[in-house]
Design a protein around this motif. Structure first.
Motif, mmCIF file in Angstrom:
data_model
loop_
_atom_site.group_PDB
_atom_site.id
_atom_site.type_symbol
_atom_site.label_atom_id
_atom_site.label_comp_id
_atom_site.label_asym_id
_atom_site.label_seq_id
_atom_site.Cartn_x
_atom_site.Cartn_y
_atom_site.Cartn_z
ATOM 1 N N GLU A 120 -66.323 104.564 -22.939
ATOM 2 C CA GLU A 120 -65.210 104.603 -21.768
ATOM 3 C C GLU A 120 -65.108 103.105 -21.180
ATOM 4 O O GLU A 120 -64.142 102.915 -20.648
ATOM 5 C CB GLU A 120 -65.374 105.467 -20.954
ATOM 6 N N GLY A 121 -66.286 102.664 -20.970
ATOM 7 C CA GLY A 121 -66.718 101.259 -20.238
ATOM 8 C C GLY A 121 -67.790 101.375 -19.493
ATOM 9 O O GLY A 121 -68.604 102.410 -19.651
ATOM 10 N N GLY A 122 -68.105 100.287 -18.932
ATOM 11 C CA GLY A 122 -69.715 100.196 -18.303
ATOM 12 C C GLY A 122 -69.567 99.134 -17.270
ATOM 13 O O GLY A 122 -68.916 98.374 -17.125
ATOM 14 N N LEU A 123 -70.908 99.128 -16.581
ATOM 15 C CA LEU A 123 -71.090 98.161 -15.604
ATOM 16 C C LEU A 123 -72.243 97.321 -16.122
ATOM 17 O O LEU A 123 -72.992 97.862 -16.929
ATOM 18 C CB LEU A 123 -71.809 98.861 -14.269
ATOM 19 N N ILE A 124 -72.263 96.141 -15.442
ATOM 20 C CA ILE A 124 -73.363 95.090 -15.687
ATOM 21 C C ILE A 124 -73.562 94.495 -14.425
ATOM 22 O O ILE A 124 -72.872 94.244 -13.458
ATOM 23 C CB ILE A 124 -72.949 93.961 -16.334
ATOM 24 N N LEU A 125 -74.802 94.763 -13.944
ATOM 25 C CA LEU A 125 -75.347 94.239 -12.675
ATOM 26 C C LEU A 125 -76.862 93.629 -12.830
ATOM 27 O O LEU A 125 -77.383 93.793 -13.833
ATOM 28 C CB LEU A 125 -75.515 95.116 -11.651
ATOM 29 N N PRO A 126 -77.147 92.760 -11.896
ATOM 30 C CA PRO A 126 -78.758 92.168 -12.197
ATOM 31 C C PRO A 126 -79.706 93.357 -12.194
ATOM 32 O O PRO A 126 -79.544 94.234 -11.711
ATOM 33 C CB PRO A 126 -78.762 91.517 -10.933
ATOM 34 N N GLY A 127 -80.667 93.112 -12.975
ATOM 35 C CA GLY A 127 -81.673 93.987 -13.249
ATOM 36 C C GLY A 127 -82.862 94.020 -11.976
ATOM 37 O O GLY A 127 -82.656 93.068 -10.896
ATOM 38 N N PRO A 128 -83.507 94.940 -11.828
ATOM 39 C CA PRO A 128 -84.385 94.906 -10.539
ATOM 40 C C PRO A 128 -85.199 93.862 -10.419
ATOM 41 O O PRO A 128 -85.280 93.211 -9.240
ATOM 42 C CB PRO A 128 -85.361 96.096 -10.806
ATOM 43 N N VAL A 129 -85.926 93.233 -11.318
ATOM 44 C CA VAL A 129 -86.374 92.080 -11.156
ATOM 45 C C VAL A 129 -85.789 91.014 -10.803
ATOM 46 O O VAL A 129 -86.090 89.966 -9.917
ATOM 47 C CB VAL A 129 -87.315 91.586 -12.669
ATOM 48 N N MET A 130 -84.608 90.662 -11.430
ATOM 49 C CA MET A 130 -83.910 89.612 -11.183
ATOM 50 C C MET A 130 -83.222 89.695 -9.704
ATOM 51 O O MET A 130 -82.955 88.760 -9.068
ATOM 52 C CB MET A 130 -82.359 89.680 -12.148
ATOM 53 N N MET A 131 -82.762 90.960 -9.273
ATOM 54 C CA MET A 131 -82.508 91.165 -7.628
ATOM 55 C C MET A 131 -83.588 90.567 -6.967
ATOM 56 O O MET A 131 -83.470 89.969 -6.050
ATOM 57 C CB MET A 131 -82.255 92.518 -7.311
ATOM 58 N N ARG A 132 -84.950 91.104 -7.021
ATOM 59 C CA ARG A 132 -85.904 90.583 -6.267
ATOM 60 C C ARG A 132 -86.159 89.046 -6.538
ATOM 61 O O ARG A 132 -86.368 88.425 -5.214
ATOM 62 C CB ARG A 132 -87.212 91.271 -6.880
ATOM 63 N N ARG A 133 -86.123 88.627 -7.299
ATOM 64 C CA ARG A 133 -86.398 86.954 -7.700
ATOM 65 C C ARG A 133 -85.084 86.264 -6.955
ATOM 66 O O ARG A 133 -85.343 85.173 -6.506
ATOM 67 C CB ARG A 133 -86.263 86.629 -9.243
ATOM 68 N N ALA A 134 -83.903 86.963 -6.986
ATOM 69 C CA ALA A 134 -82.962 86.208 -6.425
ATOM 70 C C ALA A 134 -83.011 86.060 -4.888
ATOM 71 O O ALA A 134 -82.547 84.964 -4.150
ATOM 72 C CB ALA A 134 -81.522 86.891 -6.680
ATOM 73 N N LEU A 135 -83.553 87.113 -4.373
ATOM 74 C CA LEU A 135 -83.908 87.140 -2.709
ATOM 75 C C LEU A 135 -84.914 86.153 -2.556
ATOM 76 O O LEU A 135 -84.821 85.356 -1.352
ATOM 77 C CB LEU A 135 -84.117 88.493 -2.310
ATOM 78 N N ALA A 136 -85.979 86.129 -3.421
ATOM 79 C CA ALA A 136 -87.002 85.290 -3.205
ATOM 80 C C ALA A 136 -86.678 83.756 -3.314
ATOM 81 O O ALA A 136 -87.046 82.797 -2.448
ATOM 82 C CB ALA A 136 -87.992 85.426 -4.063
ATOM 83 N N SER A 137 -85.669 83.398 -4.305
ATOM 84 C CA SER A 137 -85.281 81.754 -4.425
ATOM 85 C C SER A 137 -84.226 81.577 -3.917
ATOM 86 O O SER A 137 -84.193 80.378 -3.586
ATOM 87 C CB SER A 137 -85.226 81.822 -6.194
ATOM 88 N N GLY A 138 -83.357 82.449 -3.265
ATOM 89 C CA GLY A 138 -82.174 82.067 -2.483
ATOM 90 C C GLY A 138 -82.198 81.898 -0.972
ATOM 91 O O GLY A 138 -81.425 81.949 -0.376
ATOM 92 N N THR A 139 -83.502 82.327 -0.605
ATOM 93 C CA THR A 139 -83.552 82.480 0.910
ATOM 94 C C THR A 139 -84.839 81.608 1.330
ATOM 95 O O THR A 139 -85.845 81.314 0.380
ATOM 96 C CB THR A 139 -83.745 83.870 1.210
ATOM 97 N N ALA A 140 -85.109 81.181 2.553
ATOM 98 C CA ALA A 140 -85.939 80.500 3.066
ATOM 99 C C ALA A 140 -87.331 81.291 3.266
ATOM 100 O O ALA A 140 -88.395 80.651 3.104
ATOM 101 C CB ALA A 140 -85.846 79.695 4.281
ATOM 102 N N ASP A 141 -87.281 82.639 3.618
ATOM 103 C CA ASP A 141 -88.298 83.230 4.264
ATOM 104 C C ASP A 141 -88.623 84.653 3.279
ATOM 105 O O ASP A 141 -89.637 85.086 3.609
ATOM 106 C CB ASP A 141 -88.110 83.573 5.588
ATOM 107 N N LEU A 142 -87.792 84.922 2.640
ATOM 108 C CA LEU A 142 -88.036 86.373 1.977
ATOM 109 C C LEU A 142 -88.849 86.134 0.850
ATOM 110 O O LEU A 142 -89.003 85.181 -0.035
ATOM 111 C CB LEU A 142 -86.915 86.861 1.337
#
Length: 274
Positions: free
Chosen positions: A150-172
């Motif tokens: 029918e179709g589906g979703l794509i989103l960042p995986g768990p590790v990518m989500m955590r890494r995005a916050l760490a690399s994209g912010t100053a303090d996280l």
């Protein structure tokens, strides 16, 4: 002997199976046991694995979503043994699966193979199902009881989500903590937020499928190395929903290597190429 190759963004999974054409060989192919997994950049380890095989492979069938350079490195390793690889291209129809993707060939070959792998291991009558794969990316794909994707979703995986916050912010920080209902420190807040986002997306698709199929809940299959990060939250939310709806409990069924399973099905059926 044939080689099955699942070349993903993080890992390279491979399997070997007999292609003697006997019923026993077909049964082995349907199972598609994983032989080994490597870091996706470690094609030297893949080449060493090929060197150690007891039988020289006669063919290889693969899914590659890691780009042309990775495909070329795999092809070079196989060429040392006189073996070429056929890279699958998703089609509108194959082995009982009909794709509703707007442009079927643009669907990720790993998603297509994984759905084929689950579909062709289900006994008749087949249920509708949701396949959730938690890898570098998370994919959530719905297949009807008639075998229609029918179709589906794509989103960042768990590790990518955590890494995005760490690399994209100053303090996280790069968080490592167990999810809790009401986090009171930063690591737990991030881990819980990631798990909630992943489980929430899964639950959205599960409920959408349930509604599409007139209140009949889909079976749930889960795969990928990130499942352990979101399992508890997913089970908690599913339990709450099925309790509220009166449905039977939805028990996630773990599938270890759905892409290899799908490749094996294609190989045995002779449907690998379009």
């Amino acid at each position: 002997m044939a080689i099955l190759i699942d070349s993903g963004n993080t890992r390279l999974k491979v399997g070997a199976l007999s292609v003697a054409g006997t019923a026993a060989a077909d049964a082995d192919a349907a199972a598609a046991p994983i032989a080994c997994a490597f870091d996706n950049n470690d094609t030297d380890a893949f080449a060493a694995w090929l060197d150690a095989l007891p039988v020289v492979p006669s063919r290889a069938l693969g899914s590659n979503v890691a780009g042309p350079e990775r495909a070329a490195a795999i092809e070079t390793a196989l060429a040392r043994h006189g073996c070429t690889v056929e890279w699958i291209v998703p089609r509108e129809q194959a082995l009982g699966l009909t794709s509703r993707y707007q442009y079927p060939a643009r669907l990720g070959s790993d998603r297509w193979a994984a759905m084929l792998g689950v579909l062709n291991r289900l006994p008749a009558p087949r249920p509708a199902f949701l396949l959730a794969s938690f890898g570098t990316a998370t994919t959530l794909d719905t297949v009807s009881a008639e075998g229609v994707f029918e179709g589906g979703l794509i989103l960042p995986g768990p590790v990518m989500m955590r890494r995005a916050l760490a690399s994209g912010t100053a303090d996280l920080p790069l968080a490592h903590a167990e999810p809790v209902l009401f986090p009171t420190e930063t690591h737990a807040a991030i881990s819980t937020g990631v798990a909630a986002a992943q489980a929430g997306a899964l639950l959205r698709q599960w409920l959408a499928a349930r509604q599409r199929y007139d209140g009949r809940p889909p079976a749930l299959f889960v795969a990928g190395g990130g499942w352990h990060e979101v399992e508890a939250e997913t089970r908690r939310l599913l339990g709450q929903v099925t309790s509220a709806t009166g449905d039977l409990p939805c028990v996630p069924q773990v599938v270890d290597n759905p892409v290899l399973d799908g490749l094996a099905s294609l190989l045995v059926s002779g449907s690998a190429l379009s």
